[in-house]
Structures are given as C-alpha cells and as structure tokens.
Design a protein around this motif. Structure first.
Motif, short mmCIF file in Angstrom:
data_model
loop_
_atom_site.label_atom_id
_atom_site.label_comp_id
_atom_site.label_asym_id
_atom_site.label_seq_id
_atom_site.Cartn_x
_atom_site.Cartn_y
_atom_site.Cartn_z
N PHE A 88 43.31 41.48 32.38
CA PHE A 88 42.09 42.24 32.62
C PHE A 88 42.20 42.74 34.04
CE2 PHE A 88 37.52 42.50 33.79
CZ PHE A 88 37.11 43.42 32.84
N THR A 89 41.89 43.98 34.29
CA THR A 89 42.09 44.55 35.61
C THR A 89 40.89 44.38 36.53
OG1 THR A 89 41.38 46.72 34.86
CG2 THR A 89 43.76 46.25 34.79
N HIS B 239 43.36 32.49 32.31
CA HIS B 239 43.61 33.11 33.60
C HIS B 239 42.75 34.37 33.84
CE1 HIS B 239 45.93 31.87 36.99
NE2 HIS B 239 46.17 33.11 37.31
N TYR B 240 41.69 34.54 33.05
CA TYR B 240 40.71 35.57 33.36
C TYR B 240 39.90 35.08 34.57
CZ TYR B 240 41.50 37.62 28.71
OH TYR B 240 42.06 38.20 27.61
N ILE B 241 39.49 35.99 35.43
CA ILE B 241 38.72 35.62 36.62
C ILE B 241 37.23 35.75 36.32
CG2 ILE B 241 38.19 36.12 39.03
CD1 ILE B 241 41.03 37.24 39.30
#
Length: 120
Positions: free
Chosen positions: A65-66, A110-112
């Motif tokens: 995800f950016t 590991h998504y923020i």
C-alpha cells in the motif's frame, strides 16, 4: 448525494492471523467471517475494515500500500500504552506542529496503521 466513510479492504494470504492481530492487539470485533470466501469484516466503534484473501483473478504476491491507514481516536495515549510493547512500531507517539498527537505501527501484513488525536 452523501458519501459514507471509506472502508478499506486489505488483501492477505494470512486471513486468520490478520483477524487475530486486529481483534487481539487492537480490540476490533469480528463481524462477518467466511472461510469459503476468504473474507472477514472487523469493526471497532465507527472504524470498519474488511480483510480478504486475493481472488484467482487478482495479481497479488505480497501486501503493499503506498500510504497508511489513519485512524482518529479520542484516547491515543491510552492506545499507545496498550500496544507499544506487543507490535512493531513504525514511529513512536509524538506531538506534531500540525496539532496532532500520533503514532504508527505495522500490522501482521506490514501495512502501516497511524493513530492520531487532536491536541487541545
């Protein structure tokens, strides 16, 4: 015309582990769950999230995800103290010049996830 809140749908190869992360670490409640569909909904108060295994038509190798998922809360310090020792921290709690107290963590994919509260 009225827009409703955005409900992110994140992809994962690890559905059960993702449900466990959000329910056990962040206090979300499991809504709908379908092993057959590889899909679940999670919610905490007005915050909602969908989790899904990628479909056969989806090109998906690993989570990406950016940006970040930004969740506003009315007790960011309490939440920080509850999770800081049991999650991977992206950045610790800090007061920022733009009037927010924030911290960020990584979920199991590991998504923020950023959490913020307006400073008074």
């Amino acid at each position: 015309m009225k827009f409703e809140p955005i409900v992110p749908l994140i992809w994962t190869h690890h559905l059960d582990e993702t449900v466990a992360f959000y329910t056990e670490k962040l206090g979300f409640q499991l809504g709908n769950y379908s092993e057959e569909w590889g899909w679940a909904t999670l919610h905490r108060d007005a915050c909602e999230l969908m989790v899904s295994r990628p479909t056969a038509q989806t090109r998906f190798e690993h989570p990406f995800f950016t940006g970040t998922f930004y969740i506003k809360t009315d007790e960011v310090t309490v939440l920080w103290n509850q999770v800081k020792d049991s999650v991977k921290v992206a950045y610790p709690m800090e007061d920022f010049d733009w009037g927010m107290r924030e911290f960020a963590i990584y979920d199991n994919n590991h998504y923020i996830l950023q959490f913020g509260q307006e400073l008074e």
